[in-house]
Design a protein around this motif. Structure first.
Motif, PDB file in Angstrom:
ATOM      1  N   GLY A   1     -14.583  -3.623  -0.792  1.00 48.84           N
ATOM      2  CA  GLY A   1     -13.138  -3.443  -0.746  1.00 48.84           C
ATOM      3  C   GLY A   1     -12.658  -2.820   0.550  1.00 48.84           C
ATOM      4  N   ARG A   2     -11.338  -2.578   0.567  1.00 42.27           N
ATOM      5  CA  ARG A   2     -10.674  -1.973   1.722  1.00 42.27           C
ATOM      6  C   ARG A   2     -10.961  -2.686   3.027  1.00 42.27           C
TER       7      ARG A   2
ATOM      8  N   LEU B   1      -4.763  -0.457  11.451  1.00 38.22           N
ATOM      9  CA  LEU B   1      -5.714  -0.968  10.461  1.00 38.22           C
ATOM     10  C   LEU B   1      -6.839  -1.730  11.165  1.00 38.22           C
ATOM     11  N   ASN B   2      -6.490  -2.518  12.179  1.00 37.87           N
ATOM     12  CA  ASN B   2      -7.516  -3.243  12.931  1.00 37.87           C
ATOM     13  C   ASN B   2      -8.358  -2.271  13.744  1.00 37.87           C
ATOM     14  N   LYS B   3      -7.685  -1.303  14.363  1.00 32.49           N
ATOM     15  CA  LYS B   3      -8.445  -0.338  15.176  1.00 32.49           C
ATOM     16  C   LYS B   3      -9.408   0.471  14.308  1.00 32.49           C
ATOM     17  N   ALA B   4      -9.073   0.593  13.012  1.00 31.86           N
ATOM     18  CA  ALA B   4      -9.966   1.302  12.091  1.00 31.86           C
ATOM     19  C   ALA B   4     -11.106   0.396  11.611  1.00 31.86           C
ATOM     20  N   GLY B   5     -11.157  -0.829  12.117  1.00 33.58           N
ATOM     21  CA  GLY B   5     -12.270  -1.740  11.786  1.00 33.58           C
ATOM     22  C   GLY B   5     -12.148  -2.413  10.444  1.00 33.58           C
ATOM     23  N   LYS B   6     -10.915  -2.532   9.926  1.00 30.64           N
ATOM     24  CA  LYS B   6     -10.768  -3.063   8.566  1.00 30.64           C
ATOM     25  C   LYS B   6     -10.199  -4.483   8.524  1.00 30.64           C
ATOM     26  N   VAL B   7     -10.132  -5.145   9.680  1.00 27.48           N
ATOM     27  CA  VAL B   7      -9.466  -6.454   9.702  1.00 27.48           C
ATOM     28  C   VAL B   7     -10.385  -7.538  10.260  1.00 27.48           C
TER      29      VAL B   7
ATOM     30  N   ILE C   1       4.142  -9.076   9.729  1.00 27.08           N
ATOM     31  CA  ILE C   1       2.792  -8.485   9.823  1.00 27.08           C
ATOM     32  C   ILE C   1       2.881  -6.970   9.962  1.00 27.08           C
ATOM     33  N   ASN C   2       3.787  -6.498  10.821  1.00 29.66           N
ATOM     34  CA  ASN C   2       3.900  -5.045  11.007  1.00 29.66           C
ATOM     35  C   ASN C   2       4.272  -4.350   9.694  1.00 29.66           C
ATOM     36  N   ARG C   3       5.168  -4.977   8.932  1.00 26.63           N
ATOM     37  CA  ARG C   3       5.573  -4.372   7.649  1.00 26.63           C
ATOM     38  C   ARG C   3       4.402  -4.333   6.668  1.00 26.63           C
ATOM     39  N   ILE C   4       3.692  -5.464   6.572  1.00 30.15           N
ATOM     40  CA  ILE C   4       2.616  -5.559   5.566  1.00 30.15           C
ATOM     41  C   ILE C   4       1.456  -4.635   5.942  1.00 30.15           C
ATOM     42  N   LEU C   5       0.986  -4.750   7.191  1.00 29.22           N
ATOM     43  CA  LEU C   5      -0.169  -3.919   7.586  1.00 29.22           C
ATOM     44  C   LEU C   5       0.220  -2.438   7.615  1.00 29.22           C
ATOM     45  N   GLY C   6       1.466  -2.148   8.010  1.00 25.26           N
ATOM     46  CA  GLY C   6       1.931  -0.750   8.033  1.00 25.26           C
ATOM     47  C   GLY C   6       1.880  -0.141   6.639  1.00 25.26           C
ATOM     48  N   ALA C   7       2.303  -0.917   5.633  1.00 27.40           N
ATOM     49  CA  ALA C   7       2.298  -0.412   4.249  1.00 27.40           C
ATOM     50  C   ALA C   7       0.866  -0.200   3.760  1.00 27.40           C
ATOM     51  N   ILE C   8      -0.029  -1.128   4.105  1.00 30.03           N
ATOM     52  CA  ILE C   8      -1.433  -0.967   3.680  1.00 30.03           C
ATOM     53  C   ILE C   8      -2.039   0.264   4.362  1.00 30.03           C
ATOM     54  N   GLU C   9      -1.714   0.460   5.637  1.00 32.49           N
ATOM     55  CA  GLU C   9      -2.211   1.659   6.346  1.00 32.49           C
ATOM     56  C   GLU C   9      -1.745   2.923   5.629  1.00 32.49           C
ATOM     57  N   GLN C  10      -0.470   2.923   5.249  1.00 30.30           N
ATOM     58  CA  GLN C  10       0.080   4.106   4.571  1.00 30.30           C
ATOM     59  C   GLN C  10      -0.665   4.348   3.259  1.00 30.30           C
ATOM     60  N   HIS C  11      -0.868   3.248   2.502  1.00 29.56           N
ATOM     61  CA  HIS C  11      -1.504   3.360   1.196  1.00 29.56           C
ATOM     62  C   HIS C  11      -2.971   3.797   1.317  1.00 29.56           C
ATOM     63  N   TRP C  12      -3.659   3.297   2.329  1.00 22.63           N
ATOM     64  CA  TRP C  12      -5.084   3.613   2.502  1.00 22.63           C
ATOM     65  C   TRP C  12      -5.310   4.858   3.371  1.00 22.63           C
ATOM     66  N   GLY C  13      -4.226   5.465   3.841  1.00 20.77           N
ATOM     67  CA  GLY C  13      -4.375   6.680   4.645  1.00 20.77           C
ATOM     68  C   GLY C  13      -4.918   6.427   6.047  1.00 20.77           C
ATOM     69  N   VAL C  14      -4.632   5.249   6.596  1.00 22.09           N
ATOM     70  CA  VAL C  14      -5.021   4.974   7.993  1.00 22.09           C
ATOM     71  C   VAL C  14      -3.837   5.366   8.859  1.00 22.09           C
ATOM     72  N   ILE C  15      -4.012   6.356   9.692  1.00 22.23           N
ATOM     73  CA  ILE C  15      -2.867   6.890  10.461  1.00 22.23           C
ATOM     74  C   ILE C  15      -3.014   6.559  11.938  1.00 22.23           C
TER      75      ILE C  15
END
Ligand SMILES: C[S@@+](CC[C@H](N)C(=O)[O-])C[C@H]1O[C@@H](n2cnc3c(N)ncnc32)[C@H](O)[C@@H]1O
Length: 261
Positions: free
Chosen positions: A52-53, A113-119, A247-261
């Motif tokens: 996941g994630r 999210l991409n910089k965190a290696g999750k994409v 894309i910015n809206r969707i990935l931004g929301a996932i970052e917020q939810h997953w705590g990727v800052i």
């Protein structure tokens, strides 16, 4: 959810050994993109993690078409620079907007999210050429340089960095070969079920990969009819958005939810 007959994990080394093979496959790919009937999913040598994630972004229906200019050079057909050529060829300028893909790729690659290696990122063109983008790839920021990189990719089928790391490559269809078993797949369109981006992100399962399919074209929309693996069509605004804003809206929301800052 996408079902797969066998878990294809831990096939990295096979995958590397197979790269020359893949290259010849890729050549076939340009001529025969939809003809994969004889391919067996079990034989796909691809490292697929079903954990996941992680997010797989598919930018679909991208307008990437090359044309030879009067000077004998190849260029990416685009509605801004090749308008007289399009009139001559009776082509609709709205079908030639590679700038949409350029902006979308920058949005995905630049995201935390991409910089965190999750994409993971795939592009599928209007003519069904499938491209894998290394998430660490630095896409040129100016359209002119992006355009010449895409011309090079479409002719050579792969682009490596100076230290031989694969950055972009044309791969074999269909895209479902690269979607791990059990992934949850969403398509995005203004006409999908309306969610606020954050409420959408809270619905996402934590234990399987998430697949997000967005359009990289100016007209038409992503649909389940064209992409049978999509389970739900989602809208993240009452308004038609540019692909990069969506894309910015969707990935931004996932970052917020997953705590990727
Ligand atoms: C330039 S838009 C494509 C415009 C196209 N006429 C359409 O309506 O889909 C690129 C992509 O952004 C996404 N998009 C645009 N508006 C959206 C919205 N309100 N909700 C979700 N995704 C949207 C869709 O995936 C769309 O294919």
């Amino acid at each position: 959810m996408v079902k797969r007959k066998r878990d294809d994990s831990n096939k990295d080394s096979d995958n590397n050994k197979d790269s020359s093979n893949k290259d010849s496959n890729n050549k076939d790919n340009n001529n025969n993109n939809n003809n994969n009937d004889d391919d067996n999913d079990d034989d796909i040598r691809k490292s697929l993690s079903s954990s996941g994630r992680q997010v797989i972004v598919i930018l679909d229906k991208a307008n990437l078409e090359t044309v030879k200019t009067k000077k004998g050079e190849y260029t990416l057909l685009n509605s801004e620079e090749n308008i007289s050529l399009m009139r001559r060829l009776k082509k609709d300028p709205n079908d030639y907007r590679p700038d949409i893909l350029h902006q979308e790729l920058l949005s995905v690659l630049d995201s935390p999210l991409n910089k965190a290696g999750k994409v993971k990122i795939y592009v599928r063109t209007e003519k069904s050429i499938l491209i894998e983008i290394n998430p660490k790839c630095r896409i040129p920021r100016t359209f002119r340089r992006f355009s010449s990189l895409m011309v090079q990719l479409l002719h050579q089928l792969k682009i490596r960095s100076s230290d031989s790391e694969m950055l972009l490559r044309v791969i074999k269809n269909p895209v479902t070969r690269y979607i791990p078993a059990g992934s949850k797949c969403y398509g995005f369109s203004q006409h999908g079920t309306l969610y606020s981006p954050f409420s959408f992100s809270t619905l996402l399962p934590d234990d399987v990969p998430i697949v997000l399919v967005l359009g990289a074209m100016a007209k038409g929309s992503i649909s389940r009819e064209d992409n049978a693996y999509i389970e739900e069509m989602v809208s993240v605004s009452e308004y038609p958005l540019s692909g990069s804003v969506a894309i910015n809206r969707i990935l931004g929301a996932i970052e917020q939810h997953w705590g990727v800052i």
